[in-house]
Design a protein around this motif. Structure first.
Motif, PDB file in Angstrom:
ATOM      1  N   ILE B  98      47.075  -9.909 -55.171  1.00 17.15           N
ATOM      2  CA  ILE B  98      47.750  -8.712 -54.671  1.00 17.15           C
ATOM      3  C   ILE B  98      49.149  -9.086 -54.191  1.00 17.15           C
ATOM      4  N   PHE B  99      49.200 -10.173 -53.429  1.00 12.58           N
ATOM      5  CA  PHE B  99      50.491 -10.601 -52.883  1.00 12.58           C
ATOM      6  C   PHE B  99      51.485 -10.879 -54.012  1.00 12.58           C
ATOM      7  N   ASN B 103      55.085  -9.360 -54.690  1.00 10.80           N
ATOM      8  CA  ASN B 103      56.167 -10.338 -54.591  1.00 10.80           C
ATOM      9  C   ASN B 103      57.059 -10.310 -55.841  1.00 10.80           C
ATOM     10  N   LEU B 104      56.411 -10.097 -56.972  1.00  5.59           N
ATOM     11  CA  LEU B 104      57.136 -10.095 -58.243  1.00  5.59           C
ATOM     12  C   LEU B 104      58.270  -9.068 -58.243  1.00  5.59           C
ATOM     13  N   CYS B 120      56.329  -7.847 -48.173  1.00  2.00           N
ATOM     14  CA  CYS B 120      55.002  -7.709 -48.791  1.00  2.00           C
ATOM     15  C   CYS B 120      53.955  -7.400 -47.728  1.00  2.00           C
ATOM     16  N   LEU B 121      53.988  -8.193 -46.657  1.00  2.99           N
ATOM     17  CA  LEU B 121      52.977  -8.010 -45.610  1.00  2.99           C
ATOM     18  C   LEU B 121      53.164  -6.655 -44.941  1.00  2.99           C
ATOM     19  N   SER B 122      54.422  -6.269 -44.730  1.00  2.00           N
ATOM     20  CA  SER B 122      54.698  -4.997 -44.080  1.00  2.00           C
ATOM     21  C   SER B 122      54.152  -3.831 -44.909  1.00  2.00           C
ATOM     22  N   VAL B 123      54.425  -3.877 -46.206  1.00  2.00           N
ATOM     23  CA  VAL B 123      54.024  -2.749 -47.040  1.00  2.00           C
ATOM     24  C   VAL B 123      52.505  -2.760 -47.243  1.00  2.00           C
ATOM     25  N   HIS B 131      44.743  -7.424 -45.282  1.00  2.00           N
ATOM     26  CA  HIS B 131      43.706  -8.460 -45.278  1.00  2.00           C
ATOM     27  C   HIS B 131      43.245  -8.826 -46.684  1.00  2.00           C
ATOM     28  N   ARG B 132      43.606  -8.026 -47.685  1.00  2.00           N
ATOM     29  CA  ARG B 132      43.174  -8.342 -49.053  1.00  2.00           C
ATOM     30  C   ARG B 132      44.288  -8.985 -49.885  1.00  2.00           C
TER      31      ARG B 132
END
Lengths: 286, 278
Positions: B98-99, B103-104, B120-123, B131-132
Protein backbone atom coordinates in the motif's frame (compact mmCIF):
# COMPACT_ATOMS: atom_id res chain seq x y z
CA UNK A 1 19.33 12.91 -10.50
CA UNK A 2 17.15 12.34 -7.48
CA UNK A 3 15.41 9.44 -9.18
CA UNK A 4 18.49 7.40 -10.14
CA UNK A 5 18.11 5.16 -7.13
CA UNK A 6 14.46 4.58 -7.92
CA UNK A 7 15.20 3.78 -11.57
CA UNK A 8 17.91 1.26 -10.70
CA UNK A 9 15.83 -0.34 -7.98
CA UNK A 10 12.86 -0.55 -10.30
CA UNK A 11 14.93 -2.08 -13.11
CA UNK A 12 16.35 -4.72 -10.79
CA UNK A 13 12.90 -5.37 -9.32
CA UNK A 14 11.57 -5.91 -12.84
CA UNK A 15 14.42 -8.29 -13.34
CA UNK A 16 13.56 -10.48 -10.41
CA UNK A 17 9.76 -10.14 -10.68
CA UNK A 18 9.51 -11.15 -14.32
CA UNK A 19 11.80 -14.13 -13.88
CA UNK A 20 10.39 -16.33 -16.64
CA UNK A 21 10.12 -13.61 -19.27
CA UNK A 22 13.44 -12.00 -18.36
CA UNK A 23 15.42 -15.21 -18.30
CA UNK A 24 13.98 -16.29 -21.63
CA UNK A 25 14.92 -12.88 -23.06
CA UNK A 26 18.46 -13.37 -21.76
CA UNK A 27 18.58 -16.91 -23.16
CA UNK A 28 17.41 -15.71 -26.56
CA UNK A 29 19.98 -12.91 -26.55
CA UNK A 30 22.69 -15.38 -25.57
CA UNK A 31 21.69 -17.77 -28.33
CA UNK A 32 21.52 -15.18 -31.14
CA UNK A 33 24.79 -13.60 -30.05
CA UNK A 34 26.39 -17.02 -29.75
CA UNK A 35 25.68 -17.58 -33.43
CA UNK A 36 27.01 -14.14 -34.23
CA UNK A 37 30.14 -14.66 -32.13
CA UNK A 38 30.89 -18.09 -33.60
CA UNK A 39 30.53 -16.59 -37.04
CA UNK A 40 32.87 -13.75 -36.12
CA UNK A 41 35.33 -16.26 -34.68
CA UNK A 42 35.40 -18.20 -37.94
CA UNK A 43 35.83 -15.02 -39.96
CA UNK A 44 38.57 -13.82 -37.62
CA UNK A 45 40.50 -17.08 -37.85
CA UNK A 46 40.19 -17.20 -41.63
CA UNK A 47 41.55 -13.68 -41.77
CA UNK A 48 44.54 -14.67 -39.64
CA UNK A 49 45.21 -17.67 -41.88
CA UNK A 50 45.13 -15.43 -44.92
CA UNK A 51 47.47 -12.89 -43.35
CA UNK A 52 49.90 -15.72 -42.58
CA UNK A 53 49.58 -17.08 -46.12
CA UNK A 54 50.26 -13.71 -47.62
CA UNK A 55 53.53 -13.48 -45.75
CA UNK A 56 54.65 -16.44 -47.84
CA UNK A 57 54.25 -14.49 -51.05
CA UNK A 58 57.67 -14.27 -52.70
CA UNK A 59 59.17 -13.88 -56.15
CA UNK A 60 61.78 -16.25 -57.40
CA UNK A 61 64.15 -14.47 -59.87
CA UNK A 62 66.32 -16.89 -61.87
CA UNK A 63 69.70 -15.54 -62.88
CA UNK A 64 71.47 -16.17 -66.20
CA UNK A 65 74.41 -18.57 -66.09
CA UNK A 66 77.67 -16.76 -65.75
CA UNK A 67 76.54 -13.53 -64.08
CA UNK A 68 79.73 -12.48 -62.44
CA UNK A 69 78.58 -10.35 -59.51
CA UNK A 70 75.32 -11.60 -57.97
CA UNK A 71 75.71 -9.31 -54.90
CA UNK A 72 75.46 -6.28 -57.20
CA UNK A 73 72.25 -7.71 -58.69
CA UNK A 74 70.94 -8.26 -55.18
CA UNK A 75 71.43 -4.57 -54.40
CA UNK A 76 69.65 -3.58 -57.60
CA UNK A 77 66.67 -5.78 -56.67
CA UNK A 78 66.59 -4.36 -53.16
CA UNK A 79 66.35 -0.88 -54.68
CA UNK A 80 63.08 -1.80 -56.40
CA UNK A 81 60.09 -0.30 -54.59
CA UNK A 82 58.14 -2.85 -52.56
CA UNK A 83 61.01 -5.26 -52.02
CA UNK A 84 61.51 -6.01 -48.35
CA UNK A 85 64.41 -8.44 -48.57
CA UNK A 86 66.36 -10.74 -50.84
CA UNK A 87 67.97 -14.10 -50.30
CA UNK A 88 70.60 -15.43 -52.70
CA UNK A 89 70.27 -19.08 -53.61
CA UNK A 90 73.33 -20.42 -55.45
CA UNK A 91 73.22 -23.33 -57.90
CA UNK A 92 74.46 -25.60 -55.10
CA UNK A 93 71.85 -24.39 -52.64
CA UNK A 94 69.14 -24.99 -55.23
CA UNK A 95 70.29 -28.53 -55.84
CA UNK A 96 70.51 -29.19 -52.14
CA UNK A 97 67.02 -27.83 -51.64
CA UNK A 98 65.72 -30.08 -54.39
CA UNK A 99 67.50 -33.13 -53.03
CA UNK A 100 66.23 -32.62 -49.52
CA UNK A 101 62.63 -32.21 -50.67
CA UNK A 102 62.78 -35.38 -52.77
CA UNK A 103 65.11 -37.45 -50.62
CA UNK A 104 62.67 -40.36 -50.48
CA UNK A 105 62.41 -40.52 -54.24
CA UNK A 106 65.63 -42.23 -55.30
CA UNK A 107 64.58 -42.74 -58.92
CA UNK A 108 64.08 -39.02 -59.41
CA UNK A 109 67.42 -38.19 -57.85
CA UNK A 110 69.24 -40.76 -60.04
CA UNK A 111 68.28 -38.87 -63.18
CA UNK A 112 69.94 -35.80 -61.72
CA UNK A 113 73.43 -36.32 -63.13
CA UNK A 114 74.32 -32.70 -63.43
CA UNK A 115 73.21 -29.57 -61.61
CA UNK A 116 70.63 -28.05 -63.93
CA UNK A 117 69.41 -25.55 -61.35
CA UNK A 118 70.01 -21.88 -61.98
CA UNK A 119 71.09 -19.56 -59.20
CA UNK A 120 68.30 -17.31 -58.03
CA UNK A 121 67.19 -14.57 -55.74
CA UNK A 122 64.18 -15.23 -53.47
CA UNK A 123 62.51 -11.83 -53.07
CA UNK A 124 60.34 -10.99 -50.05
CA UNK A 125 57.80 -8.24 -50.56
CA UNK A 126 56.75 -5.50 -48.21
CA UNK A 127 53.18 -5.78 -46.92
CA UNK A 128 51.57 -3.24 -49.23
CA UNK A 129 52.81 -5.27 -52.23
CA UNK A 130 51.05 -8.49 -51.15
CA UNK A 131 48.19 -7.95 -53.59
CA UNK A 132 48.34 -9.75 -56.96
CA UNK A 133 48.79 -6.38 -58.69
CA UNK A 134 51.67 -5.47 -56.38
CA UNK A 135 53.42 -8.78 -56.88
CA UNK A 136 53.02 -8.55 -60.65
CA UNK A 137 54.34 -4.99 -60.61
CA UNK A 138 57.48 -5.93 -58.70
CA UNK A 139 57.94 -9.08 -60.82
CA UNK A 140 57.81 -7.08 -64.05
CA UNK A 141 60.48 -4.70 -62.73
CA UNK A 142 62.66 -7.63 -61.66
CA UNK A 143 62.36 -9.44 -64.98
CA UNK A 144 63.37 -6.27 -66.76
CA UNK A 145 66.84 -6.48 -65.20
CA UNK A 146 69.29 -7.83 -67.76
CA UNK A 147 70.80 -10.38 -65.37
CA UNK A 148 67.41 -11.99 -64.71
CA UNK A 149 66.35 -14.79 -67.01
CA UNK A 150 62.86 -15.34 -65.65
CA UNK A 151 60.64 -14.88 -62.59
CA UNK A 152 58.18 -17.20 -60.88
CA UNK A 153 55.67 -16.08 -58.27
CA UNK A 154 52.79 -18.58 -57.89
CA UNK A 155 50.42 -16.38 -59.81
CA UNK A 156 47.55 -18.87 -59.73
CA UNK A 157 47.83 -19.51 -56.03
CA UNK A 158 47.79 -15.80 -55.36
CA UNK A 159 44.79 -15.24 -57.61
CA UNK A 160 42.89 -18.02 -55.87
CA UNK A 161 43.76 -16.65 -52.47
CA UNK A 162 42.54 -13.21 -53.48
CA UNK A 163 39.21 -14.39 -54.79
CA UNK A 164 38.77 -16.54 -51.67
CA UNK A 165 39.31 -13.49 -49.49
CA UNK A 166 36.81 -11.57 -51.56
CA UNK A 167 34.17 -14.28 -51.22
CA UNK A 168 34.74 -14.54 -47.49
CA UNK A 169 34.38 -10.78 -47.11
CA UNK A 170 31.12 -10.57 -49.08
CA UNK A 171 29.57 -13.63 -47.45
CA UNK A 172 30.76 -12.40 -44.08
CA UNK A 173 29.18 -9.01 -44.53
CA UNK A 174 25.85 -10.43 -45.74
CA UNK A 175 25.63 -13.11 -43.05
CA UNK A 176 26.75 -10.65 -40.38
CA UNK A 177 24.11 -8.09 -41.34
CA UNK A 178 21.41 -10.77 -41.53
CA UNK A 179 22.33 -12.16 -38.13
CA UNK A 180 22.39 -8.65 -36.71
CA UNK A 181 18.90 -7.86 -38.04
CA UNK A 182 17.51 -11.18 -36.87
CA UNK A 183 18.91 -10.63 -33.41
CA UNK A 184 17.31 -7.16 -33.24
CA UNK A 185 13.90 -8.61 -34.07
CA UNK A 186 14.21 -11.69 -31.88
CA UNK A 187 15.62 -9.90 -28.84
CA UNK A 188 13.15 -7.05 -29.32
CA UNK A 189 10.26 -9.52 -29.18
CA UNK A 190 11.63 -11.24 -26.11
CA UNK A 191 11.85 -7.91 -24.30
CA UNK A 192 8.38 -7.01 -25.55
CA UNK A 193 7.07 -9.96 -23.53
CA UNK A 194 8.72 -8.70 -20.35
CA UNK A 195 7.10 -5.30 -20.93
CA UNK A 196 3.70 -6.76 -21.79
CA UNK A 197 3.61 -8.42 -18.39
CA UNK A 198 3.70 -4.95 -16.88
CA UNK A 199 1.46 -3.00 -19.24
CA UNK A 200 -1.04 -2.45 -16.41
CA UNK A 201 1.69 -0.88 -14.34
CA UNK A 202 2.65 1.42 -17.22
CA UNK A 203 -0.93 2.55 -17.73
CA UNK A 204 -1.41 3.24 -14.02
CA UNK A 205 1.76 5.30 -13.95
CA UNK A 206 0.56 7.24 -16.96
CA UNK A 207 -2.77 7.89 -15.26
CA UNK A 208 -1.10 9.45 -12.26
CA UNK A 209 0.89 11.84 -14.39
CA UNK A 210 4.23 10.11 -14.89
CA UNK A 211 6.09 11.45 -17.90
CA UNK A 212 6.98 8.93 -20.57
CA UNK A 213 10.65 9.28 -19.66
CA UNK A 214 9.94 8.40 -16.07
CA UNK A 215 8.01 5.29 -17.08
CA UNK A 216 10.52 4.29 -19.72
CA UNK A 217 13.87 4.57 -17.96
CA UNK A 218 13.61 1.48 -15.72
CA UNK A 219 12.64 -0.59 -18.75
CA UNK A 220 15.58 0.77 -20.72
CA UNK A 221 17.95 -0.14 -17.90
CA UNK A 222 16.39 -3.58 -17.77
CA UNK A 223 16.79 -3.98 -21.54
CA UNK A 224 20.40 -2.88 -21.24
CA UNK A 225 21.02 -5.48 -18.52
CA UNK A 226 19.31 -8.24 -20.53
CA UNK A 227 21.45 -7.38 -23.55
CA UNK A 228 24.72 -7.10 -21.66
CA UNK A 229 24.19 -10.31 -19.72
CA UNK A 230 23.12 -12.21 -22.85
CA UNK A 231 26.02 -10.80 -24.88
CA UNK A 232 28.55 -11.51 -22.13
CA UNK A 233 27.29 -15.08 -21.79
CA UNK A 234 27.63 -15.61 -25.56
CA UNK A 235 31.18 -14.22 -25.52
CA UNK A 236 32.00 -16.36 -22.50
CA UNK A 237 30.66 -19.50 -24.15
CA UNK A 238 32.69 -18.86 -27.30
CA UNK A 239 35.78 -18.29 -25.18
CA UNK A 240 35.14 -21.53 -23.33
CA UNK A 241 34.63 -23.37 -26.61
CA UNK A 242 37.94 -22.05 -28.01
CA UNK A 243 39.72 -22.99 -24.83
CA UNK A 244 38.34 -26.54 -24.88
CA UNK A 245 39.19 -27.06 -28.58
CA UNK A 246 42.71 -25.74 -28.04
CA UNK A 247 43.22 -27.81 -24.91
CA UNK A 248 42.07 -30.99 -26.58
CA UNK A 249 44.30 -30.00 -29.49
CA UNK A 250 41.44 -30.61 -31.88
CA UNK A 251 42.03 -27.31 -33.59
CA UNK A 252 44.27 -24.34 -33.03
CA UNK A 253 41.94 -21.43 -32.79
CA UNK A 254 42.77 -17.83 -32.07
CA UNK A 255 40.45 -16.19 -29.52
CA UNK A 256 38.36 -13.25 -30.61
CA UNK A 257 40.26 -10.05 -29.86
CA UNK A 258 39.05 -7.99 -26.88
CA UNK A 259 37.69 -5.24 -29.09
CA UNK A 260 35.41 -7.74 -30.86
CA UNK A 261 34.16 -9.04 -27.54
CA UNK A 262 33.50 -5.54 -26.29
CA UNK A 263 31.69 -4.69 -29.52
CA UNK A 264 29.55 -7.83 -29.20
CA UNK A 265 28.56 -7.14 -25.60
CA UNK A 266 28.03 -3.46 -26.39
CA UNK A 267 25.79 -4.10 -29.36
CA UNK A 268 23.82 -6.67 -27.37
CA UNK A 269 23.25 -3.99 -24.74
CA UNK A 270 22.24 -1.49 -27.41
CA UNK A 271 19.79 -3.93 -28.97
CA UNK A 272 18.35 -4.56 -25.51
CA UNK A 273 17.81 -0.83 -24.99
CA UNK A 274 16.28 -0.38 -28.45
CA UNK A 275 14.01 -3.39 -27.94
CA UNK A 276 12.81 -2.03 -24.61
CA UNK A 277 12.31 1.43 -26.09
CA UNK A 278 10.04 0.23 -28.90
CA UNK A 279 8.21 -2.20 -26.63
CA UNK A 280 7.39 0.48 -24.04
CA UNK A 281 6.48 3.08 -26.63
CA UNK A 282 3.43 1.08 -27.64
CA UNK A 283 2.09 1.13 -24.09
CA UNK A 284 2.83 4.79 -23.50
CA UNK A 285 0.17 6.04 -25.87
CA UNK A 286 -2.46 6.40 -23.15
CA UNK B 1 -14.50 29.85 -10.76
CA UNK B 2 -15.12 27.20 -13.36
CA UNK B 3 -13.15 23.99 -12.91
CA UNK B 4 -14.47 21.89 -15.81
CA UNK B 5 -16.07 23.35 -18.91
CA UNK B 6 -17.20 21.44 -22.01
CA UNK B 7 -18.32 23.50 -25.01
CA UNK B 8 -20.29 21.58 -27.67
CA UNK B 9 -18.09 18.54 -27.33
CA UNK B 10 -18.47 15.72 -29.82
CA UNK B 11 -16.59 12.45 -29.65
CA UNK B 12 -16.91 9.95 -32.40
CA UNK B 13 -15.18 6.60 -32.54
CA UNK B 14 -14.38 4.44 -35.53
CA UNK B 15 -17.33 2.88 -37.42
CA UNK B 16 -19.49 5.94 -36.68
CA UNK B 17 -19.96 5.05 -33.04
CA UNK B 18 -21.00 8.14 -31.10
CA UNK B 19 -19.28 8.66 -27.77
CA UNK B 20 -20.60 12.13 -27.05
CA UNK B 21 -22.82 14.42 -29.06
CA UNK B 22 -22.96 18.14 -28.42
CA UNK B 23 -22.21 18.01 -24.72
CA UNK B 24 -21.85 21.34 -22.96
CA UNK B 25 -21.46 21.46 -19.21
CA UNK B 26 -19.84 23.45 -16.45
CA UNK B 27 -18.72 22.20 -13.05
CA UNK B 28 -17.54 24.90 -10.67
CA UNK B 29 -14.52 24.78 -8.42
CA UNK B 30 -15.43 23.02 -5.22
CA UNK B 31 -18.46 21.46 -6.86
CA UNK B 32 -19.67 17.90 -6.49
CA UNK B 33 -21.31 16.41 -9.56
CA UNK B 34 -22.79 13.09 -10.54
CA UNK B 35 -22.66 11.76 -14.07
CA UNK B 36 -25.54 9.33 -14.51
CA UNK B 37 -26.97 7.30 -17.31
CA UNK B 38 -27.07 3.77 -18.69
CA UNK B 39 -23.94 1.92 -19.73
CA UNK B 40 -22.45 3.32 -22.90
CA UNK B 41 -24.14 6.70 -22.38
CA UNK B 42 -20.81 8.53 -22.35
CA UNK B 43 -19.99 8.91 -18.64
CA UNK B 44 -16.55 7.38 -18.96
CA UNK B 45 -15.92 9.25 -22.19
CA UNK B 46 -16.43 12.56 -20.36
CA UNK B 47 -13.91 11.50 -17.73
CA UNK B 48 -11.39 10.35 -20.31
CA UNK B 49 -11.70 13.68 -22.06
CA UNK B 50 -11.11 15.52 -18.79
CA UNK B 51 -7.81 13.75 -18.14
CA UNK B 52 -6.96 13.90 -21.82
CA UNK B 53 -6.80 10.17 -22.43
CA UNK B 54 -8.80 11.06 -25.52
CA UNK B 55 -9.26 14.14 -27.61
CA UNK B 56 -12.68 15.41 -28.67
CA UNK B 57 -13.66 15.12 -32.33
CA UNK B 58 -14.87 18.69 -32.08
CA UNK B 59 -15.72 21.21 -29.39
CA UNK B 60 -13.59 22.70 -26.65
CA UNK B 61 -12.61 21.59 -23.17
CA UNK B 62 -11.32 23.82 -20.36
CA UNK B 63 -9.86 22.75 -17.05
CA UNK B 64 -9.38 25.42 -14.40
CA UNK B 65 -10.15 27.95 -17.13
CA UNK B 66 -7.31 26.74 -19.34
CA UNK B 67 -8.07 25.14 -22.66
CA UNK B 68 -6.84 21.55 -22.87
CA UNK B 69 -8.59 20.57 -26.10
CA UNK B 70 -5.42 20.22 -28.10
CA UNK B 71 -2.65 19.85 -25.56
CA UNK B 72 0.33 17.81 -26.70
CA UNK B 73 1.15 14.32 -25.47
CA UNK B 74 4.03 15.86 -23.53
CA UNK B 75 1.74 18.14 -21.56
CA UNK B 76 -0.69 15.38 -20.63
CA UNK B 77 1.30 14.14 -17.59
CA UNK B 78 1.37 17.63 -16.12
CA UNK B 79 -2.39 18.01 -16.55
CA UNK B 80 -2.95 14.64 -14.86
CA UNK B 81 -1.01 15.64 -11.80
CA UNK B 82 -3.91 17.94 -10.97
CA UNK B 83 -6.49 15.23 -11.48
CA UNK B 84 -6.97 12.32 -9.12
CA UNK B 85 -8.68 9.24 -10.49
CA UNK B 86 -10.61 6.43 -8.87
CA UNK B 87 -11.89 3.43 -10.79
CA UNK B 88 -14.41 0.67 -10.20
CA UNK B 89 -11.64 -1.94 -10.26
CA UNK B 90 -9.33 0.14 -8.00
CA UNK B 91 -6.32 -0.27 -10.34
CA UNK B 92 -3.75 -0.66 -7.61
CA UNK B 93 -0.39 -2.28 -8.27
CA UNK B 94 -1.01 -5.65 -6.70
CA UNK B 95 2.67 -6.51 -6.44
CA UNK B 96 3.47 -3.42 -4.37
CA UNK B 97 2.61 -2.63 -0.79
CA UNK B 98 0.00 0.00 0.00
CA UNK B 99 2.77 2.37 0.98
CA UNK B 100 4.63 1.82 -2.30
CA UNK B 101 1.45 2.36 -4.29
CA UNK B 102 1.10 5.81 -2.76
CA UNK B 103 4.80 6.57 -2.68
CA UNK B 104 5.05 6.01 -6.42
CA UNK B 105 2.77 8.97 -7.12
CA UNK B 106 4.96 11.31 -5.11
CA UNK B 107 8.08 9.91 -6.78
CA UNK B 108 6.55 10.79 -10.11
CA UNK B 109 6.10 14.33 -8.86
CA UNK B 110 9.72 14.50 -7.70
CA UNK B 111 8.89 15.05 -4.05
CA UNK B 112 11.77 14.43 -1.60
CA UNK B 113 11.86 11.22 0.40
CA UNK B 114 11.05 12.56 3.86
CA UNK B 115 8.09 14.56 2.57
CA UNK B 116 6.88 11.51 0.65
CA UNK B 117 6.79 9.42 3.77
CA UNK B 118 5.01 12.11 5.75
CA UNK B 119 2.37 12.56 3.09
CA UNK B 120 1.79 8.85 2.58
CA UNK B 121 1.19 8.31 6.27
CA UNK B 122 -0.93 11.44 6.51
CA UNK B 123 -3.20 10.47 3.65
CA UNK B 124 -3.41 6.85 4.86
CA UNK B 125 -4.57 7.99 8.25
CA UNK B 126 -7.16 10.20 6.60
CA UNK B 127 -8.73 7.16 4.96
CA UNK B 128 -8.24 5.22 8.20
CA UNK B 129 -5.80 2.64 6.85
CA UNK B 130 -2.41 3.77 8.18
CA UNK B 131 -2.05 0.45 10.01
CA UNK B 132 -2.28 -1.48 6.73
CA UNK B 133 0.51 0.40 4.97
CA UNK B 134 2.73 -2.68 4.62
CA UNK B 135 -0.07 -4.92 3.35
CA UNK B 136 -0.56 -5.77 -0.31
CA UNK B 137 -3.75 -4.63 -2.06
CA UNK B 138 -5.19 -8.13 -2.42
CA UNK B 139 -4.94 -8.63 1.34
CA UNK B 140 -7.49 -5.85 1.79
CA UNK B 141 -11.27 -5.89 1.35
CA UNK B 142 -12.82 -4.21 -1.68
CA UNK B 143 -13.86 -1.19 0.37
CA UNK B 144 -10.36 -0.87 1.83
CA UNK B 145 -8.79 -1.14 -1.60
CA UNK B 146 -11.06 1.61 -2.85
CA UNK B 147 -10.02 3.78 0.11
CA UNK B 148 -6.39 3.22 -0.88
CA UNK B 149 -7.27 4.17 -4.45
CA UNK B 150 -8.89 7.36 -3.12
CA UNK B 151 -5.87 8.06 -0.94
CA UNK B 152 -3.71 7.69 -4.03
CA UNK B 153 -5.98 10.00 -5.99
CA UNK B 154 -5.81 12.81 -3.41
CA UNK B 155 -2.21 12.44 -2.24
CA UNK B 156 -1.01 15.08 -4.71
CA UNK B 157 -3.80 17.43 -3.62
CA UNK B 158 -5.51 17.52 -7.01
CA UNK B 159 -7.87 20.20 -8.26
CA UNK B 160 -10.25 17.55 -9.54
CA UNK B 161 -11.12 14.06 -8.37
CA UNK B 162 -12.75 11.83 -10.98
CA UNK B 163 -14.40 8.67 -9.72
CA UNK B 164 -15.66 6.23 -12.34
CA UNK B 165 -18.20 3.87 -10.76
CA UNK B 166 -16.27 3.98 -7.48
CA UNK B 167 -18.88 1.88 -5.72
CA UNK B 168 -19.55 -0.56 -8.54
CA UNK B 169 -17.87 -3.45 -6.77
CA UNK B 170 -18.93 -2.60 -3.23
CA UNK B 171 -21.83 -3.41 -0.92
CA UNK B 172 -24.33 -0.63 -0.05
CA UNK B 173 -22.90 0.31 3.36
CA UNK B 174 -19.34 0.44 2.07
CA UNK B 175 -20.57 2.42 -0.93
CA UNK B 176 -22.06 5.01 1.36
CA UNK B 177 -18.80 5.25 3.32
CA UNK B 178 -16.84 5.76 0.13
CA UNK B 179 -19.24 8.45 -1.01
CA UNK B 180 -18.91 10.21 2.35
CA UNK B 181 -15.13 10.13 1.98
CA UNK B 182 -15.46 11.70 -1.45
CA UNK B 183 -17.78 14.30 0.01
CA UNK B 184 -15.21 15.18 2.66
CA UNK B 185 -12.52 15.54 0.06
CA UNK B 186 -14.89 17.82 -1.79
CA UNK B 187 -15.41 19.83 1.39
CA UNK B 188 -11.71 20.69 1.36
CA UNK B 189 -11.97 22.33 -2.04
CA UNK B 190 -11.36 19.53 -4.52
CA UNK B 191 -13.90 19.39 -7.31
CA UNK B 192 -15.36 15.88 -7.35
CA UNK B 193 -17.06 14.19 -10.30
CA UNK B 194 -18.62 10.78 -9.76
CA UNK B 195 -19.95 8.61 -12.58
CA UNK B 196 -22.38 6.12 -11.18
CA UNK B 197 -25.23 3.71 -11.79
CA UNK B 198 -26.03 3.71 -8.13
CA UNK B 199 -29.11 5.93 -8.11
CA UNK B 200 -29.67 5.18 -4.44
CA UNK B 201 -26.51 7.10 -3.66
CA UNK B 202 -27.54 9.88 -6.01
CA UNK B 203 -30.88 10.23 -4.24
CA UNK B 204 -29.24 10.39 -0.85
CA UNK B 205 -26.63 12.97 -1.70
CA UNK B 206 -28.04 16.14 -3.16
CA UNK B 207 -25.51 17.24 -5.69
CA UNK B 208 -25.28 18.57 -9.20
CA UNK B 209 -26.51 15.97 -11.63
CA UNK B 210 -25.87 15.29 -15.31
CA UNK B 211 -27.86 12.59 -17.03
CA UNK B 212 -26.57 11.16 -20.28
CA UNK B 213 -28.27 8.97 -22.82
CA UNK B 214 -26.59 7.79 -26.01
CA UNK B 215 -23.87 10.40 -25.70
CA UNK B 216 -26.30 13.29 -25.18
CA UNK B 217 -26.89 15.30 -22.06
CA UNK B 218 -30.64 15.26 -21.37
CA UNK B 219 -32.39 18.52 -20.43
CA UNK B 220 -33.28 18.57 -16.73
CA UNK B 221 -37.02 18.14 -17.38
CA UNK B 222 -36.32 14.75 -18.94
CA UNK B 223 -34.26 13.30 -16.09
CA UNK B 224 -35.80 10.03 -14.91
CA UNK B 225 -37.74 10.22 -11.66
CA UNK B 226 -35.61 7.38 -10.26
CA UNK B 227 -32.91 9.94 -9.52
CA UNK B 228 -35.10 11.74 -7.00
CA UNK B 229 -36.98 10.99 -3.87
CA UNK B 230 -40.70 11.11 -4.37
CA UNK B 231 -41.95 14.63 -4.77
CA UNK B 232 -38.47 16.12 -5.10
CA UNK B 233 -37.01 17.69 -8.19
CA UNK B 234 -33.59 18.69 -9.34
CA UNK B 235 -31.47 20.31 -6.67
CA UNK B 236 -29.13 23.04 -7.65
CA UNK B 237 -25.46 22.31 -7.16
CA UNK B 238 -24.44 22.36 -3.55
CA UNK B 239 -21.15 24.15 -3.05
CA UNK B 240 -19.80 23.56 0.41
CA UNK B 241 -17.55 26.14 2.02
CA UNK B 242 -14.01 25.15 1.21
CA UNK B 243 -10.83 25.21 3.27
CA UNK B 244 -8.53 25.77 0.33
CA UNK B 245 -9.84 28.10 -2.27
CA UNK B 246 -6.67 29.53 -3.76
CA UNK B 247 -6.61 29.00 -7.49
CA UNK B 248 -3.28 27.82 -8.95
CA UNK B 249 -0.88 30.68 -9.60
CA UNK B 250 0.75 28.98 -12.57
CA UNK B 251 -0.68 27.28 -15.58
CA UNK B 252 -1.93 23.85 -14.59
CA UNK B 253 0.14 22.53 -17.48
CA UNK B 254 3.39 23.90 -16.06
CA UNK B 255 5.93 21.29 -15.03
CA UNK B 256 6.25 22.54 -11.46
CA UNK B 257 2.69 23.60 -10.76
CA UNK B 258 2.06 20.85 -8.22
CA UNK B 259 2.82 21.93 -4.65
CA UNK B 260 5.83 20.12 -3.19
CA UNK B 261 4.47 20.28 0.34
CA UNK B 262 0.91 20.38 1.56
CA UNK B 263 -0.33 21.19 4.99
CA UNK B 264 -3.29 18.97 5.59
CA UNK B 265 -5.69 20.17 8.22
CA UNK B 266 -5.80 16.95 10.14
CA UNK B 267 -7.74 13.83 9.19
CA UNK B 268 -11.31 13.29 8.15
CA UNK B 269 -14.14 12.82 10.51
CA UNK B 270 -15.71 9.38 10.49
CA UNK B 271 -18.49 9.23 7.91
CA UNK B 272 -21.92 10.04 9.35
CA UNK B 273 -24.52 7.26 9.35
CA UNK B 274 -26.80 7.11 6.32
CA UNK B 275 -29.57 9.71 6.66
CA UNK B 276 -32.28 7.18 5.96
CA UNK B 277 -32.60 3.49 5.44
CA UNK B 278 -33.78 3.53 1.85
Amino acid sequence: MANTGYFLKEALAGFSRGKAATSSAIAITTFTFLILAVFLLIAHNLRLIIIEAKKEVSIEAYIYEGVANPQYLGKKILDIEGVAGVEYISKEDAEEEFRSSFENDASLLEVLEKNYFPASYRIKLSEEMHSPQGVAEVASKVVALKEVEDVDYMREWLDNLTSTIHIIQVVGLVVGILLGLISIVVIGNAIRLTVLARSERISIMRLVGATSGFVRIPFLIEGLLVGIIGGAMAVGLVYLGCWLLNREALLTISYLPGSYNLALVGSAGLIGVLGAFTAVRKHLKV
Amino acid sequence: MEMIRFENVYKEYAHNITGLADVSLVINKGGFAFLCGPSGAGKTTIMRLVFSAEKPTSGRIFISEEEITDISLRQVPYLRRHIGMVFQDFRLLTDRTIFDNLNLILLVLGIPSAERKRRCLSVLSQVGLAHRRNAYPLQLSGGEQQRIAIARAIIADPLILLADEPTGNLDPDTSWDILQTLRQINARGTTVVVATHNYGLVRRLHAKLFYLRKGRLLPKEEYPQILYHEGETMEEEVVLPTLESTPPEKSILAKDSVPKAINYQGGFEPPPPPPDAR
